[in-house]
Write an enzyme that holds these catalytic residues in place. Structure first.
Site, PDB file in Angstrom:
ATOM      1  N   ASN A 156       0.906  -1.233  -0.105  1.00 10.06           N
ATOM      2  CA  ASN A 156      -0.081  -0.168   0.304  1.00 10.06           C
ATOM      3  C   ASN A 156       0.479   1.354  -0.326  1.00 10.06           C
ATOM      4  OD1 ASN A 156       0.413  -0.762   2.347  1.00 10.06           O
ATOM      5  ND2 ASN A 156      -1.255   0.076   3.575  1.00 10.06           N
ATOM      6  N   GLY A 232       2.168  -5.505   7.599  1.00  9.13           N
ATOM      7  CA  GLY A 232       1.509  -6.157   6.383  1.00  9.13           C
ATOM      8  C   GLY A 232       0.039  -7.015   7.610  1.00  9.13           C
ATOM      9  N   THR A 234      -2.151  -8.804   9.773  1.00  7.33           N
ATOM     10  CA  THR A 234      -1.887  -9.365  11.612  1.00  7.33           C
ATOM     11  C   THR A 234      -1.673 -10.495  11.456  1.00  7.33           C
ATOM     12  OG1 THR A 234      -3.847  -7.763  12.020  1.00  7.33           O
ATOM     13  CG2 THR A 234      -3.214  -9.941  13.953  1.00  7.33           C
ATOM     14  N   GLU A 235      -2.416 -11.672  10.123  1.00  6.86           N
ATOM     15  CA  GLU A 235      -2.521 -12.774   9.625  1.00  6.86           C
ATOM     16  C   GLU A 235      -1.504 -13.311   9.144  1.00  6.86           C
ATOM     17  OE1 GLU A 235      -4.823 -14.925  10.811  1.00  6.86           O
ATOM     18  OE2 GLU A 235      -3.953 -16.535  10.630  1.00  6.86           O
ATOM     19  N   GLY A 237       1.375 -11.815  10.174  1.00  2.82           N
ATOM     20  CA  GLY A 237       2.261 -11.593  11.422  1.00  2.82           C
ATOM     21  C   GLY A 237       2.468 -12.225  12.029  1.00  2.82           C
ATOM     22  N   GLU A 254       4.246  -4.732  12.105  1.00  4.67           N
ATOM     23  CA  GLU A 254       3.444  -3.574  11.595  1.00  4.67           C
ATOM     24  C   GLU A 254       2.434  -3.957  11.495  1.00  4.67           C
ATOM     25  OE1 GLU A 254       3.491  -0.317  13.442  1.00  4.67           O
ATOM     26  OE2 GLU A 254       5.638  -0.092  13.822  1.00  4.67           O
ATOM     27  N   CYS A 288      -3.383   1.449   6.532  1.00  6.00           N
ATOM     28  CA  CYS A 288      -3.313   0.226   7.913  1.00  6.00           C
ATOM     29  C   CYS A 288      -3.788   1.155   8.769  1.00  6.00           C
ATOM     30  CB  CYS A 288      -2.321   0.521   8.521  1.00  6.00           C
ATOM     31  SG  CYS A 288      -0.711   1.375   8.731  1.00  6.00           S
ATOM     32  N   GLU A 466       7.903   1.748  15.018  1.00  7.47           N
ATOM     33  CA  GLU A 466       9.377   2.890  14.086  1.00  7.47           C
ATOM     34  C   GLU A 466       8.763   3.828  13.820  1.00  7.47           C
ATOM     35  OE1 GLU A 466       7.443   0.776  10.213  1.00  7.47           O
ATOM     36  OE2 GLU A 466       8.778  -0.857  10.733  1.00  7.47           O
TER      37      GLU A 466
HETATM   38  P1  NAD Z   1      -0.024  -9.513   3.727  1.00  2.76           P
HETATM   39  O1  NAD Z   1       0.767  -9.393   4.774  1.00  2.76           O
HETATM   40  O2  NAD Z   1      -0.644  -9.895   2.670  1.00  2.76           O
HETATM   41  O3  NAD Z   1       1.850  -9.340   2.991  1.00  2.76           O
HETATM   42  C1  NAD Z   1       2.407  -8.534   3.507  1.00  2.76           C
HETATM   43  C2  NAD Z   1       4.353  -8.732   3.045  1.00  2.76           C
HETATM   44  O4  NAD Z   1       4.623 -10.005   3.712  1.00  2.76           O
HETATM   45  C3  NAD Z   1       4.125  -9.112   1.505  1.00  2.76           C
HETATM   46  O5  NAD Z   1       5.662  -8.478   0.663  1.00  2.76           O
HETATM   47  C4  NAD Z   1       4.103 -10.186   1.693  1.00  2.76           C
HETATM   48  O6  NAD Z   1       4.335 -11.218   0.147  1.00  2.76           O
HETATM   49  C5  NAD Z   1       4.875 -11.159   2.667  1.00  2.76           C
HETATM   50  N1  NAD Z   1       4.153 -12.137   3.417  1.00  2.76           N
HETATM   51  C6  NAD Z   1       3.004 -13.224   2.832  1.00  2.76           C
HETATM   52  N2  NAD Z   1       2.831 -14.284   3.436  1.00  2.76           N
HETATM   53  C7  NAD Z   1       3.989 -14.183   3.988  1.00  2.76           C
HETATM   54  C8  NAD Z   1       4.836 -15.454   4.432  1.00  2.76           C
HETATM   55  N3  NAD Z   1       4.167 -16.862   5.076  1.00  2.76           N
HETATM   56  N4  NAD Z   1       6.493 -15.125   5.288  1.00  2.76           N
HETATM   57  C9  NAD Z   1       6.924 -13.962   4.971  1.00  2.76           C
HETATM   58  N5  NAD Z   1       6.048 -13.648   4.532  1.00  2.76           N
HETATM   59  C10 NAD Z   1       5.344 -13.015   3.415  1.00  2.76           C
HETATM   60  O7  NAD Z   1      -0.187  -7.730   3.606  1.00  2.76           O
HETATM   61  P2  NAD Z   1      -0.287  -6.495   2.231  1.00  2.76           P
HETATM   62  O8  NAD Z   1      -1.666  -6.994   1.821  1.00  2.76           O
HETATM   63  O9  NAD Z   1       0.921  -6.244   1.671  1.00  2.76           O
HETATM   64  O10 NAD Z   1      -1.053  -5.023   3.087  1.00  2.76           O
HETATM   65  C11 NAD Z   1      -1.698  -4.950   3.685  1.00  2.76           C
HETATM   66  C12 NAD Z   1      -2.048  -4.666   5.089  1.00  2.76           C
HETATM   67  O11 NAD Z   1      -0.582  -4.222   5.563  1.00  2.76           O
HETATM   68  C13 NAD Z   1      -2.679  -4.312   5.684  1.00  2.76           C
HETATM   69  O12 NAD Z   1      -3.252  -5.463   6.703  1.00  2.76           O
HETATM   70  C14 NAD Z   1      -2.432  -3.193   6.721  1.00  2.76           C
HETATM   71  O13 NAD Z   1      -3.306  -2.956   7.835  1.00  2.76           O
HETATM   72  C15 NAD Z   1      -1.167  -3.594   6.476  1.00  2.76           C
HETATM   73  N6  NAD Z   1      -0.649  -2.209   7.474  1.00  2.76           N
HETATM   74  C16 NAD Z   1       0.239  -1.789   7.530  1.00  2.76           C
HETATM   75  C17 NAD Z   1       1.030  -1.460   8.093  1.00  2.76           C
HETATM   76  C18 NAD Z   1       1.688  -0.450   9.825  1.00  2.76           C
HETATM   77  O14 NAD Z   1       2.397  -0.250  10.557  1.00  2.76           O
HETATM   78  N7  NAD Z   1       0.978  -0.964  10.996  1.00  2.76           N
HETATM   79  C19 NAD Z   1       1.930   0.003   7.063  1.00  2.76           C
HETATM   80  C20 NAD Z   1       0.480   0.094   5.814  1.00  2.76           C
HETATM   81  C21 NAD Z   1      -0.348  -1.904   5.739  1.00  2.76           C
END
Ligand code: NAD
Length: 501
Positions: A156, A232, A234-235, A237, A254, A288, A466
């Protein structure tokens, strides 16, 4: 939509742009058209091993952590300068790849530059402490870099999230393997090249593009990686925490949010309407920190909603490369369908659809992932639409009667990332800010995350902070050093104490 030539990117490993060991590539598309805009190297496990080995060597020989802080600072400042020089090109590519409107992409590139500048100022400010002791001992601490950091970022805010991660990690002398989201890989590779050009030594920053579930997992489990920093869902994470647990890595997270936006009856209603539009609909709701639950006091509900819905209807949807466009597409067809399934569920659950609720199907938008900004009124806080992160331009409006009721509802969520409060009563503002269980609270302002202020989540929205000086702690560990100043030689067994009388 504007035509473009195909972009091609490789992996950045040990200072060189290389193909994936397998030779595989994947296509990346524009969310505005779902047409291919780039062909990207698809890293596999072997590439992760190569990148981690390069980062390990670069860390262990001290080519970066051992460089004078003022020199590291100079090179990081150069990164900022190059980002600013190339802002138009980078913003255009960011918009092509993630569908973000060009106004926002430009701001993201400039904010990424500001982040590098901010951390360039801190390279010399990694301080320890001297701890007074009763015994003739000198005790002091030093803060040392953690080592090889795996950094995994979402789609995003591709270039900005990369800067948030790289700034403090580089300022504190770590080496890095960065993995951008597979939907938006291009600007991270370009940023890697910019870092090389600015003089960040080979192997200090490696960039791998490819699927999270495979290369992300290898990175998280790799024994030579000392830390994982993740942004990314929460799931994801949760999965990453499990993957990193086998080697007890340091992990910072995050994650998602479902942030409340509370409008009290004494607020400046016009300002609150305008701020609330920004808080939920920028980046087509894919933030987010999006304030996706709007709590309106019942006495101002009707007036607020009339104005809010009228202004929502005026948001200009269109080609994100067009400067006049105010809302672009969401990231993918899958995300579009996911958002629409939440809309469907909310309607079935009895929420009142006040605006939007569907895809934009007019020519030429039908090929892209355009959704109308969507407002549901009279939502209950226990509905799915008020509890789960939708990650699209969808707002749930929830009326309330009094302060304690709204604070309880605002806190009734698994998330705790952010919150906004609109009121002109200074006591109420600070009382409510104190009662909200979230890492970032804004009062009479929608949302802002400058590099100087800490950012992160309570509850299931994350671990660690962060940005700001706090991020320096995320990328350093404390070593305690004790020095014997006693002129009498140490001899535990020889100087055995007499028994107590
Ligand atoms: P995502 O969790 O699908 O992916 C994030 C990253 O993780 C990507 O690079 C993806 O390729 C990688 N990934 C996926 N599965 C993995 C695994 N099993 N092991 C290691 N890496 C893996 O998230 P997204 O759809 O790209 O982004 C949207 C999400 O990010 C939303 O939930 C949003 O709230 C969150 N977000 C949080 C913040 C914050 O600072 N709190 C900032 C921006 C986005």
């Amino acid at each position: 939509m504007t035509a473009t030539t195909l972009l091609r990117t490789q992996l950045l490993i040990d200072g060189r742009l290389v193909d994936a060991a397998s030779g595989e590539t994947f296509e990346t598309v524009s969310p505005a058209t779902n047409r291919t805009i780039g062909v990207v190297a698809k890293a596999g496990a072997e590439d992760v091993n190569r990148a981690v080995a390069a980062a390990r060597r670069a860390f262990d020989d001290g080519r970066w952590s051992g460089m004078a802080p003022v020199e590291r600072s100079k090179r990081m400042r150069k990164v900022a300068e190059l980002l600013r020089e190339r802002v138009d090109e980078l913003a255009r590519i960011e918009t092509l790849n993630c569908g973000k409107i060009i106004v926002e992409s430009r701001a993201d590139v400039l904010n990424a530059a500001a982040c590098f500048d901010y951390y360039a100022n801190l390279t010399g400010q990694v301080w320890g402490e001297q701890i007074p002791m009763n015994a003739p001992l000198l005790d002091y601490t030093v803060r040392e870099p953690i080592g090889v950091c795996g950094q995994i970022i979402p789609w995003n805010f591709p270039i900005l999230m990369a800067a948030w991660k790289l700034g403090p990690a580089l300022a504190t002398g770590n080496t890095i393997v960065l993995k951008p989201a597979s939907n938006t890989p291009i600007t991270a590779v370009l940023l890697g090249q910019i870092c090389q050009e600015a003089g960040i030594p080979d192997g200090v920053l490696n960039v791998l593009t490819g699927p999270g579930a495979s290369i992300g997992a290898v990175l998280c489990e790799h024994p030579d990686v000392d830390k994982i920093a993740f942004t990314g869902e929460t799931e994801t994470g949760r999965t990453i925490s499990r993957q990193a647990a086998g080697t007890i890595k340091k992990v910072s997270l995050e994650l998602g949010g479902k942030s409340p936006n509370i409008v009290f009856p004494d607020a400046d209603i016009d300002e609150a309407v305008n701020g609330s539009l920004f808080a939920v609909f920028t980046n087509a709701g894919q933030r987010c920190t999006a304030r996706t639950r709007l709590f309106l006091h019942e006495s101002i509900h009707d007036r607020f909603m009339a104005d809010f819905v009228a202004k929502t209807a005026k948001i200009r949807i269109g080609d994100p490369l067009d400067w006049e466009t105010q809302m672009g597409p969401v990231i993918s067809r899958t995300q579009c369908d996911r958002v629409l399934s939440y809309v469907q569920r909310a309607r079935e659950g009895g929420a009142d659809l006040a605006h939007g609720g569907r895809k934009v199907t007019d020519d030429p938008f039908d090929d892209g992932n355009y959704l109308m900004p969507t407002v549901f009124d009279h939502v209950r806080n226990d509905m799915t639409i008020a509890q789960e992160e939708v990650f699209g331009p969808v707002l749930a409006v929830i009326p309330f009667k009094d302060d304690s009721e709204v604070v309880a509802m605002a806190n009734n969520t698994i998330f705790g990332l952010a919150a906004t409060i609109w009121t002109n009563d200074v006591k109420r503002a600070h009382r409510t800010a104190a009662a909200i269980r979230a890492g970032n609270v804004s009062i009479n302002f929608p949302t802002v995350n400058p590099p100087e202020a800490p950012f992160g989540g309570y509850k299931q929205s994350g671990v660690g902070r962060e940005l700001s000086r706090h991020a320096m702690d995320l990328y350093t560990q404390v070593k305690n050093v004790v020095v014997n100043l006693n002129p009498t030689p140490f001899d535990w067994y020889g100087n055995w104490p007499a028994p107590p009388k």
